[in-house]
Design a protein around this motif. Structure first.
Motif, PDB file in Angstrom:
ATOM      1  N   UNK A  82      35.405  31.165  39.889  1.00 48.14           N
ATOM      2  CA  UNK A  82      33.867  31.537  39.819  1.00 48.14           C
ATOM      3  C   UNK A  82      33.539  32.243  41.138  1.00 48.14           C
ATOM      4  N   UNK A  83      34.238  31.898  42.238  1.00 47.65           N
ATOM      5  CA  UNK A  83      33.922  32.611  43.598  1.00 47.65           C
ATOM      6  C   UNK A  83      34.214  33.917  43.623  1.00 47.65           C
ATOM      7  N   UNK A  84      35.425  34.165  42.806  1.00 45.11           N
ATOM      8  CA  UNK A  84      35.836  35.711  42.859  1.00 45.11           C
ATOM      9  C   UNK A  84      34.754  36.483  41.980  1.00 45.11           C
ATOM     10  N   UNK A  85      34.383  35.816  41.041  1.00 47.38           N
ATOM     11  CA  UNK A  85      33.370  36.617  40.196  1.00 47.38           C
ATOM     12  C   UNK A  85      32.118  36.928  41.119  1.00 47.38           C
ATOM     13  N   UNK A  86      31.538  36.011  41.911  1.00 45.68           N
ATOM     14  CA  UNK A  86      30.553  36.343  42.613  1.00 45.68           C
ATOM     15  C   UNK A  86      30.908  36.944  44.049  1.00 45.68           C
ATOM     16  N   UNK A  87      32.057  37.122  44.076  1.00 40.56           N
ATOM     17  CA  UNK A  87      32.407  38.026  45.484  1.00 40.56           C
ATOM     18  C   UNK A  87      32.603  37.095  46.778  1.00 40.56           C
ATOM     19  N   UNK A  88      32.542  35.892  46.660  1.00 41.98           N
ATOM     20  CA  UNK A  88      32.517  34.900  47.657  1.00 41.98           C
ATOM     21  C   UNK A  88      33.916  33.913  47.870  1.00 41.98           C
ATOM     22  N   UNK A  89      34.965  34.609  47.555  1.00 44.16           N
ATOM     23  CA  UNK A  89      36.201  34.056  47.525  1.00 44.16           C
ATOM     24  C   UNK A  89      36.729  33.361  48.784  1.00 44.16           C
ATOM     25  N   UNK A  90      36.253  34.131  49.974  1.00 50.02           N
ATOM     26  CA  UNK A  90      36.366  33.803  51.292  1.00 50.02           C
ATOM     27  C   UNK A  90      35.970  32.296  51.491  1.00 50.02           C
TER      28      UNK A  90
END
Length: 336
Positions: A82-90
């Motif tokens: 989910x975070x990768x899809x939102x660009x928040x993986x860090x």
């Protein structure tokens, strides 16, 4: 097709990320349609350019968690997608935080999502915290963990857990036993959380001493609760009057967490939820935090999140449908 490589510092981190029998690795490969191999102290990711880029971000986030000593679970992996899809993986590395408390069986309790991390921070920084969100987001469980941690650290003398028995209604009379026995089924989730944190024997000892109290909301009337950690669960089923009564019980040295889900109100249609009123009235007051958890913060079975999202989607469709106006029947012709 392209290939990207990720440098690996420790083989132990790779083993943790891949999971038992490479279960996590298979999830990543299936999610992004890539192939991942481990050789020469590097991870090699092969696939379509966009998919490879996403897989590299996911693997990088998981390796960062593993490097900080975190156990990588299926829930971690799905949440990172989910975070990768939102660009928040860090943001995933924020979950490598402190343990709230240790259960009776030695299991560490900590935040599993960014929303849960913010919720725990709000509880620790404020006297009153409202935790609003759907089922499975850990609202009650984490609040009980914070209460046990505060009690063990001797920051409070008592833990008080309460919830309204609104859903019981007139059916209470059909249950066996005295009033406490009748309301116990509605307090069971609170008992379960305390049993897990403290163990049945320790829980019983503190209950007998009066350090722990689990009671229906009606028992709070007329009391002043000092040096206590108080949790009001299922607060969406309180009336305006009940919520005001509860909030005015707070004494010196106390902390309060109010949890609820405004989409599951069991009150009669003509009654306003005390939780919804409190969210509106208390918003912006210093030392009171309103923390909203979302379906992204669900940490139960993966299907729970899908079920919640499906119901939300259906509710939005229902709201958009215009009400059908009754068709006007033509007036009957007059006989000449």
């Amino acid at each position: 097709m392209i290939e990207q490589t990720i440098e690996v510092d420790r083989i132990e981190d790779v083993i943790s990320v891949f999971g038992s029998f490479d279960q996590n690795l298979r999830m990543i490969e299936a999610e992004y349609g890539v192939h991942v191999t481990d050789r020469d102290a590097k991870l090699h990711v092969t696939g379509e350019p966009e998919n490879v880029m996403s897989a590299v971000k996911a693997l990088g986030g998981l390796l960062g968690l593993a490097a900080k000593g975190e156990e990588i679970t299926e829930q971690n992996v799905r949440y990172l997608f989910q975070l990768v899809r939102e660009g928040r993986e860090q943001k995933i590395e924020e979950l490598a935080g402190d343990v709230v408390c240790i259960t009776a069986k030695g299991k560490p309790i900590k935040a599993k999502t960014i929303g849960q991390r913010a919720y725990l921070d709000a509880i620790e920084r404020n006297t009153i915290t409202l935790g609003i969100g759907p089922a499975g987001t850990g609202k009650t469980y984490l609040a009980v963990a914070e209460a046990v941690a505060a009690f063990r650290a001797e920051k409070v003398n008592r833990i008080i857990l309460t919830r309204p028995a609104v859903e019981a209604g007139e059916r209470l009379g059909f249950l066996p036993g005295d009033l406490q026995s009748k309301v116990d089924p509605y307090l069971r989730p609170l008992y379960d959380a305390l049993f897990e944190m403290l163990g049945a024997e320790t829980y019983g000892k503190y209950l007998e001493r009066g350090n722990i109290e689990v009671a229906p909301l009606a028992y709070m009337r007329g009391r002043t609760l000092d040096d206590s950690f108080i949790i009001l669960d299922e607060a969406q089923n309180t009336s305006r009057e009940q919520m005001k009564m509860f909030l005015t019980r707070i004494g010196f040295g106390s902390h309060v967490v109010i949890t609820g889900d405004v989409t599951q109100i069991d009150l009669p249609p003509d009654k306003t939820s005390g939780l919804k009123e409190a969210m509106r009235i208390l918003d912006g007051i210093e030392d009171i935090a309103i923390c909203r958890l979302s379906p992204r913060d669900v940490v139960r079975h993966a299907l729970v999140q899908k079920i919640i999202e499906a119901y939300d989607k259906d509710a939005k469709k229902s709201e958009k449908k215009p009400e059908k106006k009754p068709e006007k029947k033509p007036a009957p012709r007059k006989k000449t």
